[in-house]
Write a protein that holds these residues in place. Structure first.
Motif, mmCIF file in Angstrom:
data_model
loop_
_atom_site.group_PDB
_atom_site.id
_atom_site.type_symbol
_atom_site.label_atom_id
_atom_site.label_comp_id
_atom_site.label_asym_id
_atom_site.label_seq_id
_atom_site.Cartn_x
_atom_site.Cartn_y
_atom_site.Cartn_z
ATOM 1 N N ALA A 71 39.047 32.396 44.541
ATOM 2 C CA ALA A 71 39.848 33.560 44.138
ATOM 3 C C ALA A 71 41.300 33.159 43.902
ATOM 4 O O ALA A 71 41.909 33.562 42.897
ATOM 5 C CB ALA A 71 39.746 34.655 45.195
ATOM 6 N N VAL A 75 43.112 33.335 40.217
ATOM 7 C CA VAL A 75 44.325 34.129 39.975
ATOM 8 C C VAL A 75 45.452 33.223 39.486
ATOM 9 O O VAL A 75 46.160 33.558 38.527
ATOM 10 C CB VAL A 75 44.736 34.906 41.244
ATOM 11 C CG1 VAL A 75 46.130 35.506 41.104
ATOM 12 C CG2 VAL A 75 43.714 36.008 41.541
ATOM 13 N N CYS A 78 44.844 32.366 35.858
ATOM 14 C CA CYS A 78 45.106 33.509 34.965
ATOM 15 C C CYS A 78 46.604 33.745 34.787
ATOM 16 O O CYS A 78 47.049 34.116 33.692
ATOM 17 C CB CYS A 78 44.431 34.763 35.499
ATOM 18 S SG CYS A 78 42.632 34.729 35.341
ATOM 19 N N PRO A 108 39.896 35.432 32.297
ATOM 20 C CA PRO A 108 39.445 35.968 33.594
ATOM 21 C C PRO A 108 37.974 36.390 33.571
ATOM 22 O O PRO A 108 37.297 36.301 34.601
ATOM 23 C CB PRO A 108 40.369 37.164 33.856
ATOM 24 C CG PRO A 108 40.925 37.521 32.527
ATOM 25 C CD PRO A 108 40.952 36.261 31.716
#
Length: 161
Positions: A71, A75, A78, A108
């Motif tokens: 995760a 992130v 992105c 994403p």
């Protein structure tokens, strides 16, 4: 068709669309306008972080600490890909902006679909192929980066498609 199979088909479709748009961006827009020094190193960095994120579901089991790491890397990837938009705002044509916008939507989605496959334990070969393909593209960006300087738009040292 199972949910995992549909996810795999969606992931392949998204990744192929992303690859096609990246080729348009690289071979049409970047060769036409050249790249600023920041972009010549920033674009491979984008790909390396993306490959690092995709390596987690390719190699690790879907449990702690790997889930939170995935995760965080997803992130970070992105957010990192948007870093050049300050440069692009003054140097890119409308078509290149559109390609970037679509890439920002797909990026994403690929990470989310890959995460779903990972969580379901499906698509191991597909999940392994993604970071390999992205790492190969990063290697291309590093090798080709030296010949795509800002002066390419003036026809000096440019490699034209």
């Amino acid at each position: 068709m199972t949910g995992a199979s549909l996810t795999a088909v969606g992931l392949v479709a998204l990744f192929l669309a992303q690859a096609c748009l990246m080729l348009v961006d690289e071979w049409l827009f970047h060769r036409r306008r050249g790249l600023e020094p920041w972009e010549r190193w920033g674009h491979p960095l984008d790909s390396i972080v993306y490959a690092a994120a995709l390596l987690v579901p390719a190699l690790a089991p879907p449990r702690a600490p790997w889930g939170p790491l995935y995760a965080a890397l997803a992130v970070a990837s992105c957010l990192l890909i948007t870093k050049d938009e300050w440069v692009h705002a003054r140097s890119c044509a409308a078509g290149e902006h559109w390609v970037h916008a679509v890439l920002f939507l797909i990026h994403p989605a690929v990470l989310i679909f890959s995460g779903f496959l990972w969580a379901s334990g499906e698509g191991a070969s597909l999940r392994l192929s993604l970071p390999v393909a992205v790492a190969a593209f990063a290697a291309y960006q590093i090798v080709a980066g030296g010949g795509r300087g800002a002066r390419a738009r003036d026809g000096v040292g440019a490699s034209h498609a």
